[in-house]
Motif scaffolding. Structure first.
Motif, PDB file in Angstrom:
ATOM      1  N   GLU A  20      -5.104   0.431   2.240  1.00 31.53           N
ATOM      2  CA  GLU A  20      -4.904   1.473   1.227  1.00 31.53           C
ATOM      3  C   GLU A  20      -3.989   2.555   1.801  1.00 31.53           C
ATOM      4  O   GLU A  20      -4.267   3.102   2.872  1.00 31.53           O
ATOM      5  CB  GLU A  20      -6.266   2.079   0.856  1.00 31.53           C
ATOM      6  N   LYS A 106      -2.017   8.805  -6.963  1.00 35.90           N
ATOM      7  CA  LYS A 106      -2.506   7.652  -6.198  1.00 35.90           C
ATOM      8  C   LYS A 106      -2.201   6.317  -6.861  1.00 35.90           C
ATOM      9  O   LYS A 106      -2.333   5.271  -6.235  1.00 35.90           O
ATOM     10  CB  LYS A 106      -4.014   7.774  -5.956  1.00 35.90           C
ATOM     11  N   ASN A 107      -1.805   6.344  -8.112  1.00 34.60           N
ATOM     12  CA  ASN A 107      -1.576   5.107  -8.846  1.00 34.60           C
ATOM     13  C   ASN A 107      -0.122   4.863  -9.229  1.00 34.60           C
ATOM     14  O   ASN A 107       0.177   3.852  -9.867  1.00 34.60           O
ATOM     15  CB  ASN A 107      -2.437   5.088 -10.113  1.00 34.60           C
ATOM     16  N   THR A 108       0.779   5.764  -8.881  1.00 36.30           N
ATOM     17  CA  THR A 108       2.175   5.636  -9.322  1.00 36.30           C
ATOM     18  C   THR A 108       3.134   6.022  -8.202  1.00 36.30           C
ATOM     19  O   THR A 108       2.977   7.065  -7.579  1.00 36.30           O
ATOM     20  CB  THR A 108       2.449   6.550 -10.538  1.00 36.30           C
ATOM     21  N   ARG A 144       3.292   0.737 -10.362  1.00 38.11           N
ATOM     22  CA  ARG A 144       2.008   1.231 -10.852  1.00 38.11           C
ATOM     23  C   ARG A 144       0.895   0.369 -10.283  1.00 38.11           C
ATOM     24  O   ARG A 144       1.016  -0.860 -10.257  1.00 38.11           O
ATOM     25  CB  ARG A 144       1.968   1.199 -12.380  1.00 38.11           C
ATOM     26  N   ARG A 145      -0.181   1.038  -9.864  1.00 35.63           N
ATOM     27  CA  ARG A 145      -1.329   0.315  -9.297  1.00 35.63           C
ATOM     28  C   ARG A 145      -2.029  -0.461 -10.386  1.00 35.63           C
ATOM     29  O   ARG A 145      -2.288   0.058 -11.472  1.00 35.63           O
ATOM     30  CB  ARG A 145      -2.293   1.302  -8.650  1.00 35.63           C
ATOM     31  N   GLN A 147      -5.476  -2.119 -11.620  1.00 36.44           N
ATOM     32  CA  GLN A 147      -6.904  -1.847 -11.378  1.00 36.44           C
ATOM     33  C   GLN A 147      -7.687  -3.131 -11.312  1.00 36.44           C
ATOM     34  O   GLN A 147      -7.450  -4.075 -11.914  1.00 36.44           O
ATOM     35  CB  GLN A 147      -7.464  -0.947 -12.475  1.00 36.44           C
TER      36      GLN A 147
END
Length: 147
Positions: A20, A106-108, A144-145, A147
């Protein structure tokens, strides 16, 4: 994952990181760059990545209490899987593709893909105008993360 499509350069690339990015921390004396490893996938069903490989670096953010703020990815794929992998190949020339991006959250990750270290596949070939134009273009990419 990026859904961005630039013909011959990038098309729907999925990157699976082994660690991560926000788990990274730095202390005095640590190297400026952290190597990141993982797997890279594209639309080609035969391009199976069973082994992790180096796919980029995470530079030191240069600010206290910031885990990570930018990333360099060196394995951005096109739709086709070729022997060259993550390189751009066109008109007798080969270029390295390097994505430099910033974490918006955290996701982009938003950034730009650069073509550099270009070289001819055969001696004496001059660079075609279309490749010069691509090198000069802003090739904007967003990851983009999932999920």
């Amino acid at each position: 994952m990026t859904y961005d499509q630039i013909p011959g350069i990038v098309d729907t690339t999925v990157i699976e990181l082994d660690v991560e990015p926000f788990a990274h921390t730095w202390k005095t004396g640590d190297p400026y760059d952290r190597t990141i490893t993982g797997k890279v996938y594209n639309r080609d069903p035969w391009a199976v990545n069973i082994f992790s490989q180096q796919i980029g670096i995470i530079p030191y953010p240069n600010r206290a209490n910031v885990a990570v703020d930018s990333i360099v990815i060196t394995r951005v794929l096109d739709a086709a899987s070729t022997a060259y992998g993550a390189l751009f190949v066109s008109d007798g020339w080969v270029c390295v593709k390097t994505f430099i991006g910033r974490f918006v959250d955290k996701n982009t990750i938003k950034g730009q893909l650069y073509l550099d270290a270009c070289r001819p596949t055969e001696e004496g070939e001059s660079m075609p105008d279309n490749i010069r134009q691509l090198i000069d273009q802003e090739l904007l990419i967003t990851f983009r993360r999932l999920q």
